[in-house]
Write an enzyme that holds these catalytic residues in place. Structure first.
Site, mmCIF file in Angstrom:
data_model
loop_
_atom_site.group_PDB
_atom_site.id
_atom_site.type_symbol
_atom_site.label_atom_id
_atom_site.label_comp_id
_atom_site.label_asym_id
_atom_site.label_seq_id
_atom_site.Cartn_x
_atom_site.Cartn_y
_atom_site.Cartn_z
ATOM 1 N N ARG A 39 0.839 -1.206 0.000
ATOM 2 C CA ARG A 39 0.000 0.000 0.000
ATOM 3 C C ARG A 39 0.871 1.252 0.000
ATOM 4 O O ARG A 39 0.581 2.222 -0.711
ATOM 5 C CB ARG A 39 -0.936 0.019 1.209
ATOM 6 N N CYS B 190 -1.097 6.564 8.813
ATOM 7 C CA CYS B 190 -1.436 5.265 8.230
ATOM 8 C C CYS B 190 -2.521 5.516 7.204
ATOM 9 O O CYS B 190 -2.439 6.462 6.435
ATOM 10 C CB CYS B 190 -1.865 4.292 9.321
#
Length: 298
Positions: free
Chosen positions: A197, A256
């Site tokens: 990611r 995040c």
């Protein structure tokens, strides 16, 4: 007073001593938002209060963060953007009061998700001025492995308390601050998402893949030993020193996807002996919501 980690044995000792204490179960599942509460209902530490990420630890989904437009009283305005916007400090204190949490209590938070979701409550309690809050090292799994009792009973309601807000003990960083300081050697963004990611190879949750330019990658699961407990402080210190490569730890900002899984990194740095580091709570989900903000892949 416990302010970072607490072991199963230490928690049992507090319970036996009758210390003013409240235990919170923060179990959650992003892909199945109702599953965490069901897991709590099936098995939890006796007396634990359930802290739902969506309803207790976040502002309502879809509510814009700072800089957006929303029709609400000031107390209801989110304190950040992203997929899990922080509620206002006042709204969170109201929830703490509703479950009977008091300023004189030791808080112990846990989950069964690798210390991921309980880190949110650990940080938020400090955000509203509460110092005595610790993460149960190893989570529910460590509690059960030690022979600790679990129950599926419904817990009795607590009397309403009056939790009083105190000075913030943590540093919340806004999108504008991160953007303004891109390329500044005094800011180091640490991205806690999984490496694919971070590199932009996959993006299962947000509309844009990639990462904030200049961000370093430290997947939050790297803080754990094989037994699910946090790695020793000396090992964490060595690993974060290597990651930072001489950068000033005081300039670290954790992020995040939505400001949740960044917190195990923040906790790990605290355990390793670093001073206060920042949290970009809106994180990637807020950053990539504006096409004008730069994105890096690879």
């Amino acid at each position: 007073m416990y302010t970072t980690l607490i072991s199963v044995e230490q928690l049992k000792a507090l319970q036996a001593a009758g210390t003013p204490l409240m235990v919170f179960d923060c179990t959650f599942d992003l892909s199945r938002p109702h599953a965490g509460e069901q897991q709590y209902r099936d098995a939890h530490i006796p007396g634990a209060v359930y802290a739902n990420l969506d309803t207790a630890l976040s502002a309502p989904h879809g509510a814009p963060g700072k800089g957006g437009t929303v029709i609400a009283a000031e107390m209801g305005l989110p304190a950040s953007g992203g997929r899990h916007p922080l509620p206002s400090r006042e709204r969170f204190a109201e929830w703490l009061s509703s479950v009977g949490f008091r300023n004189d209590m030791q808080a112990v938070v846990y989950d069964r998700n690798g210390l991921n979701y309980c880190g949110r409550l650990w940080w938020m309690l400090q955000w509203v001025g509460h110092e005595a809050v610790a993460v149960l090292d190893g989570g529910l799994q460590a509690w059960q492995a030690s022979g600790g009792e679990v129950t599926g009973r419904e817990e009795p309601s607590h009397f309403q308390s009056n939790f009083v807000l105190g000075p913030e003990r943590v540093r919340l960083v806004a999108t504008d601050t991160v953007l303004k300081r891109l390329g500044d050697t005094g800011q180091t963004v640490i991205d806690a998402r999984a490496a694919p990611r971070y590199r932009g190879e996959v993006e299962p949750l947000d509309p844009v893949a990639g990462h904030i330019p200049g961000a370093l990658n430290r997947p939050f699961a790297e803080n754990l030993s094989p037994d699910g407990r946090l790695k020793p402080a000396a090992q964490l210190r060595q690993e974060f020193d290597a990651l930072l490569g001489g950068r000033d730890p005081a300039g670290v900002v954790h992020q995040c996807g939505s400001g949740v899984s960044a917190l195990p990194n923040l906790l790990a740095m605290r355990v390793a002996g670093y001073d206060l580091t920042g949290l970009y709570a809106g994180s990637w989900s807020e950053w990539c919501s504006d096409a004008a903000r730069p994105v890096t892949k690879g």
